[in-house]
Design a protein around this motif. Structure first.
Motif, PDB file in Angstrom:
ATOM      1  N   MET A 103     141.132 -18.607  47.494  1.00 27.53           N
ATOM      2  CA  MET A 103     140.599 -19.859  48.035  1.00 27.53           C
ATOM      3  C   MET A 103     139.249 -20.217  47.447  1.00 27.53           C
ATOM      4  SD  MET A 103     142.532 -21.032  50.540  1.00 27.53           S
ATOM      5  CE  MET A 103     142.832 -19.412  51.232  1.00 27.53           C
ATOM      6  N   PRO A 104     138.865 -19.577  46.327  1.00 33.07           N
ATOM      7  CA  PRO A 104     137.503 -19.894  45.873  1.00 33.07           C
ATOM      8  C   PRO A 104     137.382 -21.349  45.445  1.00 33.07           C
ATOM      9  CG  PRO A 104     138.377 -17.976  44.707  1.00 33.07           C
ATOM     10  CD  PRO A 104     139.502 -18.586  45.465  1.00 33.07           C
ATOM     11  N   TYR A 105     136.191 -21.888  45.725  1.00 30.63           N
ATOM     12  CA  TYR A 105     135.798 -23.210  45.252  1.00 30.63           C
ATOM     13  C   TYR A 105     134.487 -23.013  44.501  1.00 30.63           C
ATOM     14  CZ  TYR A 105     133.757 -27.855  45.221  1.00 30.63           C
ATOM     15  OH  TYR A 105     133.166 -29.028  44.817  1.00 30.63           O
ATOM     16  N   VAL A 106     134.496 -23.391  43.225  1.00 32.49           N
ATOM     17  CA  VAL A 106     133.315 -23.200  42.379  1.00 32.49           C
ATOM     18  C   VAL A 106     132.825 -24.563  41.925  1.00 32.49           C
ATOM     19  CG1 VAL A 106     132.424 -22.151  40.259  1.00 32.49           C
ATOM     20  CG2 VAL A 106     134.221 -20.988  41.567  1.00 32.49           C
ATOM     21  N   ASN A 107     131.525 -24.800  42.082  1.00 31.78           N
ATOM     22  CA  ASN A 107     130.921 -26.043  41.604  1.00 31.78           C
ATOM     23  C   ASN A 107     129.925 -25.703  40.497  1.00 31.78           C
ATOM     24  OD1 ASN A 107     128.587 -28.488  42.928  1.00 31.78           O
ATOM     25  ND2 ASN A 107     130.237 -28.810  41.476  1.00 31.78           N
ATOM     26  N   VAL A 108     130.201 -26.234  39.315  1.00 32.76           N
ATOM     27  CA  VAL A 108     129.362 -25.984  38.142  1.00 32.76           C
ATOM     28  C   VAL A 108     128.555 -27.250  37.877  1.00 32.76           C
ATOM     29  CG1 VAL A 108     129.349 -25.411  35.685  1.00 32.76           C
ATOM     30  CG2 VAL A 108     131.157 -24.504  37.174  1.00 32.76           C
ATOM     31  N   ARG A 109     127.245 -27.136  37.918  1.00 27.95           N
ATOM     32  CA  ARG A 109     126.407 -28.314  37.644  1.00 27.95           C
ATOM     33  C   ARG A 109     125.679 -28.079  36.316  1.00 27.95           C
ATOM     34  NH1 ARG A 109     124.110 -31.516  42.505  1.00 27.95           N
ATOM     35  NH2 ARG A 109     125.762 -32.914  41.820  1.00 27.95           N
ATOM     36  N   ILE A 110     125.935 -28.989  35.374  1.00 28.09           N
ATOM     37  CA  ILE A 110     125.327 -28.883  34.045  1.00 28.09           C
ATOM     38  C   ILE A 110     124.747 -30.238  33.656  1.00 28.09           C
ATOM     39  CG2 ILE A 110     126.771 -26.998  33.182  1.00 28.09           C
ATOM     40  CD1 ILE A 110     128.666 -29.031  31.982  1.00 28.09           C
ATOM     41  N   LEU A 111     123.937 -30.238  32.613  1.00 34.34           N
ATOM     42  CA  LEU A 111     123.416 -31.502  32.104  1.00 34.34           C
ATOM     43  C   LEU A 111     124.540 -32.328  31.483  1.00 34.34           C
ATOM     44  CD1 LEU A 111     120.132 -30.238  30.440  1.00 34.34           C
ATOM     45  CD2 LEU A 111     120.317 -31.767  32.427  1.00 34.34           C
ATOM     46  N   ASP A 112     124.440 -33.650  31.641  1.00 30.29           N
ATOM     47  CA  ASP A 112     125.388 -34.570  31.010  1.00 30.29           C
ATOM     48  C   ASP A 112     124.928 -34.751  29.562  1.00 30.29           C
ATOM     49  OD1 ASP A 112     127.212 -36.475  30.358  1.00 30.29           O
ATOM     50  OD2 ASP A 112     126.440 -38.020  31.692  1.00 30.29           O
ATOM     51  N   ASP A 113     125.395 -33.863  28.702  1.00 33.96           N
ATOM     52  CA  ASP A 113     124.765 -33.695  27.394  1.00 33.96           C
ATOM     53  C   ASP A 113     125.842 -33.448  26.327  1.00 33.96           C
ATOM     54  OD1 ASP A 113     122.512 -33.502  25.824  1.00 33.96           O
ATOM     55  OD2 ASP A 113     122.190 -31.366  26.196  1.00 33.96           O
ATOM     56  N   ASN A 114     126.760 -34.409  26.209  1.00 32.65           N
ATOM     57  CA  ASN A 114     127.804 -34.317  25.190  1.00 32.65           C
ATOM     58  C   ASN A 114     128.713 -33.109  25.333  1.00 32.65           C
ATOM     59  OD1 ASN A 114     126.828 -36.658  23.770  1.00 32.65           O
ATOM     60  ND2 ASN A 114     125.133 -35.364  23.053  1.00 32.65           N
ATOM     61  N   VAL A 115     129.084 -32.807  26.558  1.00 33.21           N
ATOM     62  CA  VAL A 115     130.045 -31.730  26.787  1.00 33.21           C
ATOM     63  C   VAL A 115     131.436 -32.291  26.502  1.00 33.21           C
ATOM     64  CG1 VAL A 115     130.904 -30.062  28.459  1.00 33.21           C
ATOM     65  CG2 VAL A 115     128.525 -30.858  28.592  1.00 33.21           C
ATOM     66  N   THR A 116     132.233 -31.585  25.714  1.00 27.33           N
ATOM     67  CA  THR A 116     133.565 -32.086  25.358  1.00 27.33           C
ATOM     68  C   THR A 116     134.606 -31.695  26.412  1.00 27.33           C
ATOM     69  OG1 THR A 116     134.216 -30.114  24.149  1.00 27.33           O
ATOM     70  CG2 THR A 116     132.996 -31.776  22.904  1.00 27.33           C
ATOM     71  N   ALA A 117     135.745 -32.417  26.382  1.00 28.59           N
ATOM     72  CA  ALA A 117     136.851 -32.072  27.289  1.00 28.59           C
ATOM     73  C   ALA A 117     137.312 -30.631  27.031  1.00 28.59           C
ATOM     74  CB  ALA A 117     138.011 -33.051  27.102  1.00 28.59           C
ATOM     75  N   GLN A 118     137.299 -30.218  25.763  1.00 30.58           N
ATOM     76  CA  GLN A 118     137.710 -28.847  25.443  1.00 30.58           C
ATOM     77  C   GLN A 118     136.754 -27.829  26.071  1.00 30.58           C
ATOM     78  OE1 GLN A 118     140.581 -27.859  23.774  1.00 30.58           O
ATOM     79  NE2 GLN A 118     139.915 -25.931  24.668  1.00 30.58           N
ATOM     80  N   GLN A 119     135.453 -28.111  25.998  1.00 32.17           N
ATOM     81  CA  GLN A 119     134.492 -27.183  26.608  1.00 32.17           C
ATOM     82  C   GLN A 119     134.696 -27.116  28.124  1.00 32.17           C
ATOM     83  OE1 GLN A 119     130.954 -29.020  24.817  1.00 32.17           O
ATOM     84  NE2 GLN A 119     130.405 -27.018  23.971  1.00 32.17           N
ATOM     85  N   LYS A 120     134.956 -28.270  28.731  1.00 36.57           N
ATOM     86  CA  LYS A 120     135.183 -28.245  30.187  1.00 36.57           C
ATOM     87  C   LYS A 120     136.434 -27.425  30.523  1.00 36.57           C
ATOM     88  CE  LYS A 120     133.522 -32.923  30.589  1.00 36.57           C
ATOM     89  NZ  LYS A 120     133.736 -34.240  31.201  1.00 36.57           N
ATOM     90  N   SER A 121     137.490 -27.607  29.729  1.00 34.31           N
ATOM     91  CA  SER A 121     138.705 -26.801  29.941  1.00 34.31           C
ATOM     92  C   SER A 121     138.402 -25.314  29.806  1.00 34.31           C
ATOM     93  CB  SER A 121     139.767 -27.160  28.892  1.00 34.31           C
ATOM     94  OG  SER A 121     140.317 -28.422  29.174  1.00 34.31           O
ATOM     95  N   ASP A 122     137.583 -24.986  28.817  1.00 32.50           N
ATOM     96  CA  ASP A 122     137.278 -23.567  28.601  1.00 32.50           C
ATOM     97  C   ASP A 122     136.414 -23.002  29.730  1.00 32.50           C
ATOM     98  OD1 ASP A 122     138.748 -23.778  26.294  1.00 32.50           O
ATOM     99  OD2 ASP A 122     137.021 -23.773  24.930  1.00 32.50           O
ATOM    100  N   VAL A 123     135.514 -23.818  30.279  1.00 36.24           N
ATOM    101  CA  VAL A 123     134.716 -23.367  31.425  1.00 36.24           C
ATOM    102  C   VAL A 123     135.638 -23.131  32.620  1.00 36.24           C
ATOM    103  CG1 VAL A 123     133.023 -24.146  33.153  1.00 36.24           C
ATOM    104  CG2 VAL A 123     132.529 -24.408  30.706  1.00 36.24           C
ATOM    105  N   ILE A 124     136.551 -24.072  32.877  1.00 37.80           N
ATOM    106  CA  ILE A 124     137.491 -23.935  33.997  1.00 37.80           C
ATOM    107  C   ILE A 124     138.352 -22.676  33.822  1.00 37.80           C
ATOM    108  CG2 ILE A 124     139.586 -24.963  35.003  1.00 37.80           C
ATOM    109  CD1 ILE A 124     138.208 -27.751  34.453  1.00 37.80           C
TER     110      ILE A 124
END
Lengths: 68, 68, 68, 68, 68, 68
Positions: free
Chosen positions: E1-22
């Motif tokens: 049931m974990p819920y994780v909230n990642v807060r980062i700068l809005d600084d040209n993060v790509t969809a691929q990077q977001k997928s990799d973080v997830i």
């Protein structure tokens, strides 16, 4: 500068497990986003079972239900 | 209507200090943004040292390390 | 290590006001809690008026109501 | 996939009341947004009275004040 | 049931990077805490540079400063 | 004094639906906890599909997958 908040059930999580969650998530942000570990923060919140709801019931209630 | 969440270490913070944080932050929002104190809320969360991670380690671990 | 999240209405807040909120809140934490500004973070979220509810209505709706 | 966080005062809230909050909010999201209860989560945080500030004072302080 | 909230700068993060973080964070929770990926959620918030403060200044301001 | 944060996908939610979520959740807190609607706040965050992860993938990715 990432700030990560991990919310999990308060369910006998050990200090070692928390350390490993902190180390593992920090490592993901360093590798994927090139973040500096010095500016990476991870905060874990442990939530009591009767305070976490799923499917309209608390986890405390769900765990008491007999399995089908 | 501001809602402010302050997350700090659970590290012997006194009731007086919490009051002063609440008063000080409310004052900033009133002065800078013209907010009404009646609709300004500040919630402080105190986080256990083993639940707060920095540089890939918990603060509990970092405090145990010998200084260089 | 404080992390502060300020949630306000997305209502024509200027960059200067955001800077002043960041400076003012950081100052409160440094003075009251003896925190190091180097490890003090403030994140401002601006919330659309139709996404913020009060008294069971959104602020967008409340602002459209005639005053008594 | 909704995730709802309810923050209330830590003020003698019963397990039954928490269950009813979880059931009621889940029902709102199912009816209004057509969400599946299986993917709807509600987490309740109970905040100590001296950690919740309003009008520049903690609720603990406000409750001690004589009424006009 | 974990819920994780990642807060980062809005600084040209790509969809691929977001997928990799997830993917990476989900993997940490599965391996360290034995969580089921089916009940593991990760939400990324990208914060504008002028809304994230550090050392009493916004990141937008800090990036404009000449380096010593 | 409740503060409720509802996080949902940014997925064509209408202003009417947001109003109904705000009204419905406020009503639950008034009826179950006896809260005053004047001091009850609900904030809705709409999260982009590529920023919300489930089962180790973003919702944007999950929706592209062919169904079995």
């Amino acid at each position: 500068m990432p700030y990560v908040n991990v919310r999990i059930l308060d369910d006998n999580v050990t200090a070692q497990q928390k350390s490993d969650v902190i180390a593992g998530i920090t490592d993901v942000l360093v590798k994927v986003l090139g973040k500096n570990p010095d500016s990476t923060f991870v905060v874990i919140d442990e939530v009591p079972l009767e305070n976490w709801g799923h499917k309209g019931k608390s986890i405390a209630e769900l765990r008491k239900q007999p399995k089908a």
